[in-house]
Design a protein around this motif. Sequence first.
Motif, PDB file in Angstrom:
ATOM      1  N   ILE A 121     -30.742   1.931   2.153  1.00 19.17           N
ATOM      2  CA  ILE A 121     -30.078   2.015   3.450  1.00 19.17           C
ATOM      3  C   ILE A 121     -28.947   3.041   3.420  1.00 19.17           C
ATOM      4  CG2 ILE A 121     -28.719   0.772   5.181  1.00 19.17           C
ATOM      5  CD1 ILE A 121     -31.602  -0.102   5.154  1.00 19.17           C
ATOM      6  N   LEU A 124     -30.220   6.641   3.707  1.00 22.62           N
ATOM      7  CA  LEU A 124     -30.645   6.978   5.061  1.00 22.62           C
ATOM      8  C   LEU A 124     -29.449   7.175   5.985  1.00 22.62           C
ATOM      9  CD1 LEU A 124     -33.736   4.653   5.591  1.00 22.62           C
ATOM     10  CD2 LEU A 124     -33.720   7.147   5.676  1.00 22.62           C
ATOM     11  N   LYS A 125     -28.441   6.320   5.822  1.00 20.88           N
ATOM     12  CA  LYS A 125     -27.231   6.451   6.631  1.00 20.88           C
ATOM     13  C   LYS A 125     -26.519   7.764   6.313  1.00 20.88           C
ATOM     14  CE  LYS A 125     -26.829   2.323   8.799  1.00 20.88           C
ATOM     15  NZ  LYS A 125     -26.544   2.124  10.234  1.00 20.88           N
ATOM     16  N   VAL A 197     -32.639   2.127  11.318  1.00 18.34           N
ATOM     17  CA  VAL A 197     -32.267   1.682   9.966  1.00 18.34           C
ATOM     18  C   VAL A 197     -31.774   0.242   9.995  1.00 18.34           C
ATOM     19  CG1 VAL A 197     -30.714   2.057   8.011  1.00 18.34           C
ATOM     20  CG2 VAL A 197     -31.739   4.020   9.175  1.00 18.34           C
TER      21      VAL A 197
END
Length: 230
Positions: A121, A124-125, A197
């Motif tokens: 995560i 992706l952030k 996400v």
Amino acid sequence: MRIQKASLKNIVIERIKNYISENNLKPNDKFLTEKMLTEQLKVSRTVVREALISLQAVGILMIKPGGGIYIADTKLGSIHTILKHHYETYGVKIRELVEIRKILELGALRLIIEKQVPLDIDQLKEINESYHQTIKNNEDTKKFDRLFHQSLIKATDNATFFNFSEIIHEYFSLVKIDLIENQEALIRSYEQHNEIVDAIRDNDLVHAQKTMTDHFEPIFTFIKQMEEES
């Protein structure tokens, strides 16, 4: 939407493919190094690396970490050749390509959530924040937008699915069409990335797929306008 001139990366890709053909290189033959390509093509290592990654994705090259670059021994390369030939012979409908990309990305979300694939995560952030920064700086946003969606597909933990998605992306890139969006639309795109996400993190497939569907809506709207005007 505008027709774009060939990018430096695409020029390098074509030169590498020509080199492979002219030198009659076969599957598993060792290829030139990044440094050699940089020197011969007179471009940055970043451009060379992006071109190599694209060629690996469509099954032409195989990059072994710490072990060099080789001509790939895979049938995926022939699939790309067939698609390219089809495009050059018959052309392609943009709507159909976008529909395929949408189906692939909705499928990726389902695979990630149903298989409970561990997703980075934070990574992706971080990619999305880089995307946000390019929006604020009024810079080219395509690189990080592409990286975000590519990372989602890769997160399916399904190599065949990822390779097929990359082939479709390369096919899509053949038409060299880019939707020009204003900053407000780009910010909305950034927010949708975050929503996707978060939905994956919460195992909320319905919300993830709805947001992805909304994410594709601007280009479908533009295509509809173009179809009505033609």
